[in-house]
Structure formats: C-alpha cells, structure tokens
Scaffold this motif. Sequence first.
Motif, PDB file in Angstrom:
ATOM      1  N   GLU A 262       2.101   4.825   8.894  1.00 56.10           N
ATOM      2  CA  GLU A 262       2.882   4.552   7.689  1.00 56.10           C
ATOM      3  C   GLU A 262       2.154   5.041   6.440  1.00 56.10           C
ATOM      4  OE1 GLU A 262       4.614   0.617   7.451  1.00 56.10           O
ATOM      5  OE2 GLU A 262       4.995   0.630   9.610  1.00 56.10           O
ATOM      6  N   VAL A 263       0.837   4.904   6.409  1.00 56.10           N
ATOM      7  CA  VAL A 263       0.054   5.406   5.274  1.00 56.10           C
ATOM      8  C   VAL A 263       0.155   6.927   5.203  1.00 56.10           C
ATOM      9  CG1 VAL A 263      -2.313   5.737   4.418  1.00 56.10           C
ATOM     10  CG2 VAL A 263      -1.521   3.457   5.065  1.00 56.10           C
ATOM     11  N   GLU A 264       0.027   7.587   6.332  1.00 55.48           N
ATOM     12  CA  GLU A 264       0.135   9.048   6.354  1.00 55.48           C
ATOM     13  C   GLU A 264       1.512   9.495   5.864  1.00 55.48           C
ATOM     14  OE1 GLU A 264      -0.322  12.878   9.360  1.00 55.48           O
ATOM     15  OE2 GLU A 264      -0.610  10.863  10.152  1.00 55.48           O
ATOM     16  N   GLU A 265       2.547   8.822   6.327  1.00 58.20           N
ATOM     17  CA  GLU A 265       3.903   9.161   5.884  1.00 58.20           C
ATOM     18  C   GLU A 265       4.051   8.945   4.376  1.00 58.20           C
ATOM     19  OE1 GLU A 265       8.525   7.720   6.398  1.00 58.20           O
ATOM     20  OE2 GLU A 265       7.093   7.175   7.957  1.00 58.20           O
ATOM     21  N   ALA A 266       3.517   7.853   3.872  1.00 57.99           N
ATOM     22  CA  ALA A 266       3.608   7.575   2.435  1.00 57.99           C
ATOM     23  C   ALA A 266       2.879   8.634   1.616  1.00 57.99           C
ATOM     24  CB  ALA A 266       3.035   6.189   2.133  1.00 57.99           C
ATOM     25  N   MET A 267       1.715   9.049   2.073  1.00 55.87           N
ATOM     26  CA  MET A 267       0.966  10.077   1.356  1.00 55.87           C
ATOM     27  C   MET A 267       1.707  11.417   1.388  1.00 55.87           C
ATOM     28  SD  MET A 267      -2.892   8.911   2.385  1.00 55.87           S
ATOM     29  CE  MET A 267      -3.697  10.190   1.452  1.00 55.87           C
ATOM     30  N   ASN A 268       2.323  11.729   2.501  1.00 55.08           N
ATOM     31  CA  ASN A 268       3.118  12.956   2.589  1.00 55.08           C
ATOM     32  C   ASN A 268       4.326  12.900   1.659  1.00 55.08           C
ATOM     33  OD1 ASN A 268       1.404  14.109   4.482  1.00 55.08           O
ATOM     34  ND2 ASN A 268       2.587  13.371   6.220  1.00 55.08           N
ATOM     35  N   ARG A 269       4.990  11.757   1.622  1.00 55.37           N
ATOM     36  CA  ARG A 269       6.145  11.599   0.728  1.00 55.37           C
ATOM     37  C   ARG A 269       5.720  11.719  -0.729  1.00 55.37           C
ATOM     38  NH1 ARG A 269       9.413   6.399   2.239  1.00 55.37           N
ATOM     39  NH2 ARG A 269      10.609   7.139   0.463  1.00 55.37           N
ATOM     40  N   ALA A 270       4.565  11.163  -1.069  1.00 54.89           N
ATOM     41  CA  ALA A 270       4.071  11.255  -2.446  1.00 54.89           C
ATOM     42  C   ALA A 270       3.809  12.704  -2.826  1.00 54.89           C
ATOM     43  CB  ALA A 270       2.802  10.430  -2.606  1.00 54.89           C
ATOM     44  N   GLU A 271       3.197  13.443  -1.930  1.00 57.71           N
ATOM     45  CA  GLU A 271       2.910  14.850  -2.211  1.00 57.71           C
ATOM     46  C   GLU A 271       4.196  15.636  -2.429  1.00 57.71           C
ATOM     47  OE1 GLU A 271       0.736  18.698  -0.164  1.00 57.71           O
ATOM     48  OE2 GLU A 271       0.219  16.695   0.537  1.00 57.71           O
TER      49      GLU A 271
ATOM     50  N   ILE B 247       0.838  -1.207   0.000  1.00 54.75           N
ATOM     51  CA  ILE B 247       0.000   0.000   0.000  1.00 54.75           C
ATOM     52  C   ILE B 247       0.868   1.249   0.000  1.00 54.75           C
ATOM     53  CG2 ILE B 247      -1.577   1.358   1.438  1.00 54.75           C
ATOM     54  CD1 ILE B 247      -2.846  -1.401   2.249  1.00 54.75           C
ATOM     55  N   CYS B 248       1.823   1.310   0.900  1.00 55.18           N
ATOM     56  CA  CYS B 248       2.663   2.500   1.018  1.00 55.18           C
ATOM     57  C   CYS B 248       3.522   2.703  -0.222  1.00 55.18           C
ATOM     58  CB  CYS B 248       3.513   2.423   2.276  1.00 55.18           C
ATOM     59  SG  CYS B 248       2.516   2.582   3.783  1.00 55.18           S
ATOM     60  N   SER B 249       4.029   1.639  -0.773  1.00 52.77           N
ATOM     61  CA  SER B 249       4.824   1.741  -1.990  1.00 52.77           C
ATOM     62  C   SER B 249       3.997   2.311  -3.132  1.00 52.77           C
ATOM     63  CB  SER B 249       5.369   0.358  -2.368  1.00 52.77           C
ATOM     64  OG  SER B 249       6.098   0.427  -3.563  1.00 52.77           O
ATOM     65  N   ALA B 250       2.766   1.861  -3.260  1.00 49.43           N
ATOM     66  CA  ALA B 250       1.881   2.373  -4.309  1.00 49.43           C
ATOM     67  C   ALA B 250       1.541   3.840  -4.059  1.00 49.43           C
ATOM     68  CB  ALA B 250       0.615   1.524  -4.386  1.00 49.43           C
ATOM     69  N   LEU B 251       1.255   4.189  -2.820  1.00 51.23           N
ATOM     70  CA  LEU B 251       0.922   5.576  -2.495  1.00 51.23           C
ATOM     71  C   LEU B 251       2.089   6.511  -2.793  1.00 51.23           C
ATOM     72  CD1 LEU B 251      -1.019   5.073   0.850  1.00 51.23           C
ATOM     73  CD2 LEU B 251      -1.989   5.856  -1.328  1.00 51.23           C
ATOM     74  N   ILE B 252       3.287   6.101  -2.438  1.00 51.00           N
ATOM     75  CA  ILE B 252       4.471   6.924  -2.678  1.00 51.00           C
ATOM     76  C   ILE B 252       4.645   7.201  -4.167  1.00 51.00           C
ATOM     77  CG2 ILE B 252       7.010   6.888  -2.611  1.00 51.00           C
ATOM     78  CD1 ILE B 252       6.712   5.498   0.165  1.00 51.00           C
ATOM     79  N   ARG B 253       4.275   6.233  -4.996  1.00 47.45           N
ATOM     80  CA  ARG B 253       4.396   6.406  -6.448  1.00 47.45           C
ATOM     81  C   ARG B 253       3.238   7.204  -7.035  1.00 47.45           C
ATOM     82  NH1 ARG B 253       5.653   0.732  -6.202  1.00 47.45           N
ATOM     83  NH2 ARG B 253       3.693   0.371  -7.273  1.00 47.45           N
ATOM     84  N   GLY B 254       2.310   7.647  -6.183  1.00 45.95           N
ATOM     85  CA  GLY B 254       1.224   8.494  -6.660  1.00 45.95           C
ATOM     86  C   GLY B 254      -0.085   7.785  -6.918  1.00 45.95           C
ATOM     87  N   ALA B 255      -0.193   6.531  -6.513  1.00 43.27           N
ATOM     88  CA  ALA B 255      -1.434   5.778  -6.738  1.00 43.27           C
ATOM     89  C   ALA B 255      -2.559   6.321  -5.857  1.00 43.27           C
ATOM     90  CB  ALA B 255      -1.213   4.293  -6.424  1.00 43.27           C
ATOM     91  N   SER B 256      -3.772   6.138  -6.320  1.00 40.73           N
ATOM     92  CA  SER B 256      -4.939   6.482  -5.511  1.00 40.73           C
ATOM     93  C   SER B 256      -5.045   5.493  -4.352  1.00 40.73           C
ATOM     94  CB  SER B 256      -6.210   6.404  -6.356  1.00 40.73           C
ATOM     95  OG  SER B 256      -6.448   5.049  -6.724  1.00 40.73           O
ATOM     96  N   LYS B 257      -5.869   5.834  -3.376  1.00 39.91           N
ATOM     97  CA  LYS B 257      -6.087   4.912  -2.257  1.00 39.91           C
ATOM     98  C   LYS B 257      -6.672   3.589  -2.751  1.00 39.91           C
ATOM     99  CE  LYS B 257      -6.755   8.497   1.213  1.00 39.91           C
ATOM    100  NZ  LYS B 257      -7.705   9.135   2.129  1.00 39.91           N
ATOM    101  N   GLY B 258      -7.575   3.669  -3.714  1.00 39.26           N
ATOM    102  CA  GLY B 258      -8.178   2.449  -4.259  1.00 39.26           C
ATOM    103  C   GLY B 258      -7.158   1.569  -4.943  1.00 39.26           C
ATOM    104  N   ALA B 259      -6.274   2.182  -5.744  1.00 42.11           N
ATOM    105  CA  ALA B 259      -5.234   1.404  -6.421  1.00 42.11           C
ATOM    106  C   ALA B 259      -4.235   0.843  -5.422  1.00 42.11           C
ATOM    107  CB  ALA B 259      -4.530   2.270  -7.457  1.00 42.11           C
ATOM    108  N   ALA B 260      -3.918   1.627  -4.402  1.00 44.49           N
ATOM    109  CA  ALA B 260      -2.995   1.148  -3.371  1.00 44.49           C
ATOM    110  C   ALA B 260      -3.597  -0.035  -2.616  1.00 44.49           C
ATOM    111  CB  ALA B 260      -2.648   2.281  -2.405  1.00 44.49           C
ATOM    112  N   ALA B 261      -4.878   0.058  -2.315  1.00 46.43           N
ATOM    113  CA  ALA B 261      -5.554  -1.057  -1.644  1.00 46.43           C
ATOM    114  C   ALA B 261      -5.521  -2.300  -2.526  1.00 46.43           C
ATOM    115  CB  ALA B 261      -6.988  -0.677  -1.299  1.00 46.43           C
TER     116      ALA B 261
END
Length: 90
Positions: free
Chosen positions: A60-69, A14-28
């Motif tokens: 970890e999800v919050e950190e990944a989303m922040n890193r993606a941004e 999930i976090c890897s996908a989020l960091i790459r810019g994926a949506s929450k749905g795609a990360a899930a």
Amino acid sequence: MSTTKLTSEATEAICSALIRGASKGAAAAAASISLRTFNRWLSRARDEGASEELTRFADEVEEAMNRAEIHLLEKIRQAEDWRASAWILS
C-alpha cells in the motif's frame, strides 16, 4: 517483532499523506509513529516469511508513492510554474 501500531488506520494515514506529496517522515508522523518505525516496517516486509500485515503495508505504501509521483507529474504538466512540484519529486 512488535507491530502493534500497524493498524489499518495507521496505514491509511500514512498512505493518504504520501499521496498528497508528504515526505516519509511527515507521513509517519501523521500515523503517530517515528520514521525509524516506518522504515523498519518496510524493511521487515521484505524479509522471507514476513507477516501478511507487513506485506500489505509495504504494498500500500508503494502504491501511494507511485500515485503521488503520477499526481505531481500531472501537476507539472498543467502548471504555469511547475518548480514546486518538481522540487517535491527530486
């Protein structure tokens, strides 16, 4: 509450996908869970007395989303055509 699918591997996917810019749905989906499950885990992590694994997941999800941004903002600053990255941030 069943969080048997909440493993370190699922969190990493999930976090890897989020960091790459994926949506929450795609990360899930990358972790083979539904968006509903993803959102339920995040919601339960905010409950008083939430398990350590749920709290860690939410952190970890919050950190990944922040890193993606941050990553996308850097790409916007560096790109000749910044519109695609800006679209993802919106």
